[in-house]
Scaffold this active site. Sequence first.
Site, PDB file in Angstrom:
ATOM      1  N   ASP A 261      85.553  -8.399  11.073  1.00 42.20           N
ATOM      2  CA  ASP A 261      86.297  -9.143  10.004  1.00 42.20           C
ATOM      3  C   ASP A 261      87.077 -10.451  10.494  1.00 42.20           C
ATOM      4  OD1 ASP A 261      86.065  -7.938   7.614  1.00 42.20           O
ATOM      5  OD2 ASP A 261      87.541  -6.444   8.042  1.00 42.20           O
TER       6      ASP A 261
ATOM      7  N   LYS B 137      77.289  -2.823   2.368  1.00 41.42           N
ATOM      8  CA  LYS B 137      77.198  -3.502   3.587  1.00 41.42           C
ATOM      9  C   LYS B 137      76.105  -2.805   4.592  1.00 41.42           C
ATOM     10  CE  LYS B 137      82.166  -4.638   3.758  1.00 41.42           C
ATOM     11  NZ  LYS B 137      83.663  -4.364   4.306  1.00 41.42           N
TER      12      LYS B 137
ATOM     13  N   GLN C 241      87.429   0.153   7.046  1.00 41.72           N
ATOM     14  CA  GLN C 241      87.788  -0.221   5.699  1.00 41.72           C
ATOM     15  C   GLN C 241      88.975   0.188   5.160  1.00 41.72           C
ATOM     16  OE1 GLN C 241      85.195  -1.498   3.736  1.00 41.72           O
ATOM     17  NE2 GLN C 241      86.635  -1.473   1.877  1.00 41.72           N
TER      18      GLN C 241
END
Length: 293
Positions: free
Chosen positions: A120, A53, A97
């Site tokens: 997210d 990412k 995460q």
Amino acid sequence: MTAKILDGKAAAAEIKAELAERVAALREKGIVPGIATVLVGADPASQLYVGMKHRQSEAIGMNSIQRELPADATQAEVEAVIDELNADPSCHGYIVQLPLPKHLDTDAILERIDPAKDADGLHPTNLGRLVLNVNAPIRTPLPCTPRGVIELLLRNDYDLKGKHVVVVGRGVTIGRPMGLLLTRRDINATVTQVHTGTPDMSPYLREADVIVAGAGVKHLITAADVKPGAAVLDVGVTRETDPETGKSKVHGDVDPAVAEVAGWISPNPGGVGPMTVALLMTNVVEAAERTAA
């Protein structure tokens, strides 16, 4: 029939090229979109995913912020990092995460994220706004993977309006928000949701124009379940250790034989996965653009 491949890598590359232009425009205004990750522990898969990412974000000119804590970090220590990122004006969006170590209260940590910085798109506040808003443009972060599914179809000139979509799975990452996005008036699809508790999902699947498979059950969807010409998007992930090589191998929810029946199919890996990362970055760039407005 051999299905047309819905190439997530190609579509994600298009999105990233577009984002690079938007990031450059923000930089001209003195704003550098900042994306952050919070990683607790040293899980190799999580480390690889987080590293990927950051590499992709830096490649399009974004500011990359990494926060790492040991596996035995306390709830208070993790929450202190969340509070720091919430208050940091250089961070426009971030993710924690998952999975977190079992001793931590994951729900409490995720709910502590500033909804405006929820990269997210899964904060309860943002999901609630999605539930409430059927008609108007949405100016809050959207769930990345469901948004990636829709974007992958649209970028392949697939019109979802009036289509019957069967969503397989009921998890918060894909299944639950997928229907909310698909039934918004600008998409205008009809949605049926099935899951591992559905006694026989085959009759529903055979009626579908589009199947979004996100149950996380290896090869759950077979060729016999698919209407000829349907679009099938494989979002589920099952990891197994190859007995010959000892390496971990990823399997999707869709049996490979489905490609001989479907009209469109997304590979797994290489389909929706790259779209998820591209839409994660999109959420952060959009958040930065909102601060500039």
